[in-house]
Scaffold this active site. Structure first.
Site, short mmCIF file in Angstrom:
data_model
loop_
_atom_site.label_atom_id
_atom_site.label_comp_id
_atom_site.label_asym_id
_atom_site.label_seq_id
_atom_site.Cartn_x
_atom_site.Cartn_y
_atom_site.Cartn_z
N TYR A 42 14.01 -5.71 7.89
CA TYR A 42 14.22 -4.19 8.42
C TYR A 42 13.09 -3.87 9.74
O TYR A 42 12.00 -4.21 9.61
CB TYR A 42 13.54 -3.26 7.10
CG TYR A 42 13.58 -1.90 7.71
CD1 TYR A 42 14.81 -1.25 7.61
CD2 TYR A 42 12.54 -1.26 8.48
CE1 TYR A 42 14.68 0.40 8.26
CE2 TYR A 42 12.57 -0.01 9.08
CZ TYR A 42 13.76 0.85 8.89
OH TYR A 42 13.97 2.23 9.49
N GLU A 51 22.47 11.67 0.89
CA GLU A 51 22.26 10.29 0.86
C GLU A 51 22.21 9.74 -0.44
O GLU A 51 21.24 10.07 -1.00
CB GLU A 51 21.07 9.98 1.81
CG GLU A 51 20.81 8.43 1.95
CD GLU A 51 19.43 7.94 2.87
OE1 GLU A 51 19.49 8.71 3.78
OE2 GLU A 51 18.92 7.30 2.59
N ARG A 57 0.77 -1.20 -0.10
CA ARG A 57 -0.07 0.01 0.20
C ARG A 57 0.90 1.09 0.10
O ARG A 57 1.96 1.01 0.40
CB ARG A 57 -1.02 0.04 1.08
CG ARG A 57 -0.14 -0.25 2.62
CD ARG A 57 -1.20 -0.33 3.68
NE ARG A 57 -1.75 0.92 4.14
CZ ARG A 57 -1.07 2.13 5.07
NH1 ARG A 57 0.02 1.70 5.37
NH2 ARG A 57 -1.69 3.13 4.97
N ARG A 73 -3.16 10.00 3.67
CA ARG A 73 -3.78 10.61 4.86
C ARG A 73 -4.90 11.58 4.49
O ARG A 73 -4.54 12.38 3.81
CB ARG A 73 -3.10 11.10 5.86
CG ARG A 73 -2.03 10.27 6.76
CD ARG A 73 -1.84 10.85 7.97
NE ARG A 73 -0.74 10.23 8.49
CZ ARG A 73 0.40 10.75 8.93
NH1 ARG A 73 0.74 11.92 8.52
NH2 ARG A 73 1.33 9.65 9.23
N ARG A 123 18.06 12.10 -0.43
CA ARG A 123 17.80 12.70 0.79
C ARG A 123 18.83 13.85 1.25
O ARG A 123 20.02 13.33 1.26
CB ARG A 123 17.26 11.75 2.00
CG ARG A 123 16.36 10.82 1.81
CD ARG A 123 15.78 10.27 3.06
NE ARG A 123 16.68 9.22 3.84
CZ ARG A 123 16.18 8.75 5.04
NH1 ARG A 123 15.23 8.99 5.55
NH2 ARG A 123 17.02 7.76 5.40
N ARG A 178 20.50 -3.53 0.26
CA ARG A 178 20.88 -2.26 -0.37
C ARG A 178 21.82 -1.42 0.59
O ARG A 178 21.70 -1.35 1.72
CB ARG A 178 19.35 -1.38 -0.69
CG ARG A 178 18.58 -1.92 -1.87
CD ARG A 178 19.19 -1.76 -3.09
NE ARG A 178 19.30 -0.52 -3.66
CZ ARG A 178 20.23 -0.15 -4.44
NH1 ARG A 178 20.79 -0.86 -5.41
NH2 ARG A 178 20.26 1.33 -5.03
N ASP A 215 12.54 -0.97 12.85
CA ASP A 215 12.75 0.19 13.52
C ASP A 215 13.30 -0.24 14.76
O ASP A 215 13.16 -1.26 15.23
CB ASP A 215 11.46 1.06 13.71
CG ASP A 215 11.18 1.79 12.08
OD1 ASP A 215 12.28 2.28 11.50
OD2 ASP A 215 10.35 2.07 11.94
C1 LIG Z 1 18.82 4.40 6.66
C2 LIG Z 1 18.20 4.04 7.97
C3 LIG Z 1 17.38 4.92 8.74
C4 LIG Z 1 16.87 4.51 9.79
N1 LIG Z 1 16.07 5.14 10.73
C5 LIG Z 1 15.49 4.71 11.76
C6 LIG Z 1 14.60 5.59 12.41
O1 LIG Z 1 14.41 6.64 12.23
N2 LIG Z 1 14.00 5.13 13.66
C7 LIG Z 1 14.02 3.97 13.82
O2 LIG Z 1 13.41 3.34 14.87
N3 LIG Z 1 14.85 3.22 13.35
C8 LIG Z 1 15.41 3.50 12.08
N4 LIG Z 1 16.29 2.66 11.53
C9 LIG Z 1 16.26 1.07 11.89
C10 LIG Z 1 17.67 1.04 12.95
O3 LIG Z 1 18.88 1.30 12.47
C11 LIG Z 1 17.30 -0.56 13.29
O4 LIG Z 1 16.26 -0.79 14.18
C12 LIG Z 1 18.56 -0.74 14.34
O5 LIG Z 1 19.99 -0.52 13.86
C13 LIG Z 1 18.65 -2.23 14.86
O6 LIG Z 1 19.64 -2.62 15.52
P1 LIG Z 1 20.30 -3.80 15.83
O7 LIG Z 1 21.24 -3.95 17.05
O8 LIG Z 1 19.43 -5.13 15.27
O9 LIG Z 1 21.44 -3.80 14.56
P2 LIG Z 1 22.61 -2.93 14.25
O10 LIG Z 1 22.44 -1.56 14.55
O11 LIG Z 1 23.15 -3.29 12.97
O12 LIG Z 1 23.80 -3.56 15.26
C14 LIG Z 1 24.74 -4.62 14.93
C15 LIG Z 1 26.05 -4.67 15.66
O13 LIG Z 1 26.72 -5.86 15.60
C16 LIG Z 1 27.94 -5.54 15.24
N5 LIG Z 1 28.43 -6.89 14.81
C17 LIG Z 1 28.13 -7.30 13.58
N6 LIG Z 1 28.84 -8.60 13.41
C18 LIG Z 1 29.67 -8.55 14.24
C19 LIG Z 1 30.96 -9.46 14.71
N7 LIG Z 1 31.05 -10.71 13.88
N8 LIG Z 1 31.59 -9.21 15.63
C20 LIG Z 1 31.51 -8.28 16.39
N9 LIG Z 1 30.28 -7.25 16.22
C21 LIG Z 1 29.61 -7.47 15.09
C22 LIG Z 1 28.00 -4.49 14.29
O14 LIG Z 1 29.12 -3.85 14.27
C23 LIG Z 1 26.88 -3.41 15.14
O15 LIG Z 1 27.16 -2.58 15.88
C24 LIG Z 1 16.69 2.99 10.26
C25 LIG Z 1 17.66 2.25 9.37
C26 LIG Z 1 18.18 2.55 8.18
C27 LIG Z 1 18.78 1.64 7.25
#
Ligand SMILES: Cc1cc2nc3c(=O)[nH]c(=O)nc-3n(C[C@H](O)[C@H](O)[C@H](O)COP(=O)(O)OP(=O)(O)OC[C@H]3O[C@@H](n4cnc5c(N)ncnc54)[C@H](O)[C@@H]3O)c2cc1C
Length: 382
Positions: free
Chosen positions: A358, A310, A176, A180, A285, A254, A360
């Site tokens: 993906y 970006e 979708r 709004r 952006r 990506r 948040d």
């Molecule tokens: C462009 C973009 C914009 C976004 N904007 C928002 C927003 O406005 N609001 C929102 O709520 N969310 C947003 N998000 C989503 C948000 O980035 C994620 O929800 C969040 O990063 C998830 O956290 P995570 O800990 O699962 O993963 P990550 O943040 O990716 O953390 C994983 C960690 O594991 C570490 N790691 C990986 N492999 C290894 C290894 N083998 N040894 C040691 N360390 C390792 C990495 O270095 C990293 O620090 C956005 C995402 C993107 C792509």
């Protein structure tokens, strides 16, 4: 304590790993190793306060905390107070700037008519072609919002985002398109929203400072794996395919490239995020970070600002992974990796990289709180 004495090791100090480590240390009263190959906490949600200007820069592009989940909000609020920032996104397209998502104000500006909600609905419906099953994203988008809104808001932006024209992208990328039928120009619907008042890094440091957590930054899991005991439970938030040496092939992502500039003006664009819909503009952006903290008066009013342009790009191993490409090929590859992971019950794959989703930040927190509860139950049942 030797590494071999730890019963819990969390790999990755992003928001997922931080929640797990904090819960294990504070609720199970167990020492926990938290390792990350980067030199900073927070994973892709990390932020750095620029020394020169005092502006908090989100290292991997704009991150706004927003949630409708009270459990998540109560949990995260233990580690930070949040400012009153509410997110708006604008799009610069064909010489005009409009609010996103499409709303009554946007429709009024495009159509030149002050429609009521029902009239606006009719206006959109009269422009959509109801002919047959859409064969690609372009046809699907036009069937949902009509050609005018599609051309302004979707066509160029989507082509830049995916590196292909929407007519060559599968229709199922979108189910979708949010429209709004109100004058509400806020981007998120969530009740709770904001940026940590003292910055993201202070929040993440508070989480990692929970007694019982031993933090090893600039340390890859492979550097310590051999020293861990066989009965150490590993919470792995890195990439699932990388963990298994890409044995079935690499899951596709990506990626993004950010071009940073300190601009000698007080205010560059008047808002945090401006999307660019025209294909002639190579970036998608521009982020301007000072607007996330209007209450930080000194950096806000200083004569300089920091922006990121970006640029979307294809991903290959070694580049930062941003958006999973959850199409049929990748999802079936993921199933194979999950089956393999099931044969390693001492390792939990989680977070956006482990789940290949993906999410948040609030979803990542919610999944981690649930995952921790399951882990704790399993421990007591043993
Ligand atoms: C462009 C973009 C914009 C976004 N904007 C928002 C927003 O406005 N609001 C929102 O709520 N969310 C947003 N998000 C989503 C948000 O980035 C994620 O929800 C969040 O990063 C998830 O956290 P995570 O800990 O699962 O993963 P990550 O943040 O990716 O953390 C994983 C960690 O594991 C570490 N790691 C990986 N492999 C290894 C290894 N083998 N040894 C040691 N360390 C390792 C990495 O270095 C990293 O620090 C956005 C995402 C993107 C792509």
């Amino acid at each position: 304590m030797a590494l071999s004495d730890y019963r819990f090791c969390v790999v990755g100090a992003g928001i997922t790993g931080l929640v797990y480590a904090e819960r294990i240390a504070s609720q199970l009263n167990q020492p926990v190793l938290l390792v990350d190959k980067r030199e900073k906490l927070g994973g892709n949600s990390s932020a750095t306060i620029d020394e020169e200007t005092g502006i908090e820069v989100h290292d991997y592009g704009s991150h706004i905390f927003h949630t409708a989940n009270e459990t998540v909000w109560n949990y995260i609020s233990q580690f930070a107070a949040f400012n009153s920032y509410r997110h708006h996104v604008l799009i610069h397209t064909c010489g005009h700037v409009y609010f996103m998502p499409i709303n009554l104000k946007t429709i009024q500006e495009v159509s030149g008519k002050a429609f009521t909600p029902d009239e606006a609905r009719e206006w959109i419906e009269s422009s959509t072609n109801g002919s047959g099953e859409p064969r690609n994203l372009e046809e699907k988008a036009i069937s949902l919002i009509g050609p005018d809104l599609y051309r302004l808001f979707i066509k160029g932006y989507t082509a830049k985002q995916w590196g292909r024209p929407p007519s060559e992208l599968p229709a199922d990328i979108i189910t979708r398109l949010p429209v709004r039928m109100t004058y509400d120009t806020e981007y998120f619907n969530a009740r709770h929203q904001g940026i940590p008042a003292d910055g993201y890094d202070a929040m993440f440091r508070k989480m990692a400072g929970t007694p019982g957590i031993r933090l090893l930054l600039k340390t890859s899991f492979s550097e310590i794996a051999a020293q861990l005991s066989r009965d150490c439970t590993i919470i792995y938030t890195g990439m699932i395919d990388e963990f298994f040496g890409y044995c079935f092939g690499a899951l596709e992502w990506r990626s993004l490239r950010f071009e940073r500039e300190t601009v000698p003006v007080r205010d560059y664009q008047g808002t945090t995020v401006m999307n660019y819909g025209d294909e002639t503009v190579p970036y998608t952006r521009i982020h301007e970070f000072k607007h996330y903290h209007p209450e930080w008066e000194k950096p806000f009013n200083a004569g300089k600002t920091i922006i990121f342009r970006e640029y979307p790009m294809a991903w290959k191993p070694g580049l930062e992974a941003f958006y999973p490409v959850n199409d049929e090929r990748n999802n079936s590859l993921l199933r194979k990796y999950r089956e393999l992971a099931n044969r390693h019950p001492g390792i939990l794959f989680c977070g956006r990289l482990g789940a290949y989703k993906y999410w948040d930040m609030d979803k990542a927190v919610a999944m981690s709180l649930e995952g921790f509860d399951a882990l704790a139950r399993r421990r007591y049942e043993r």
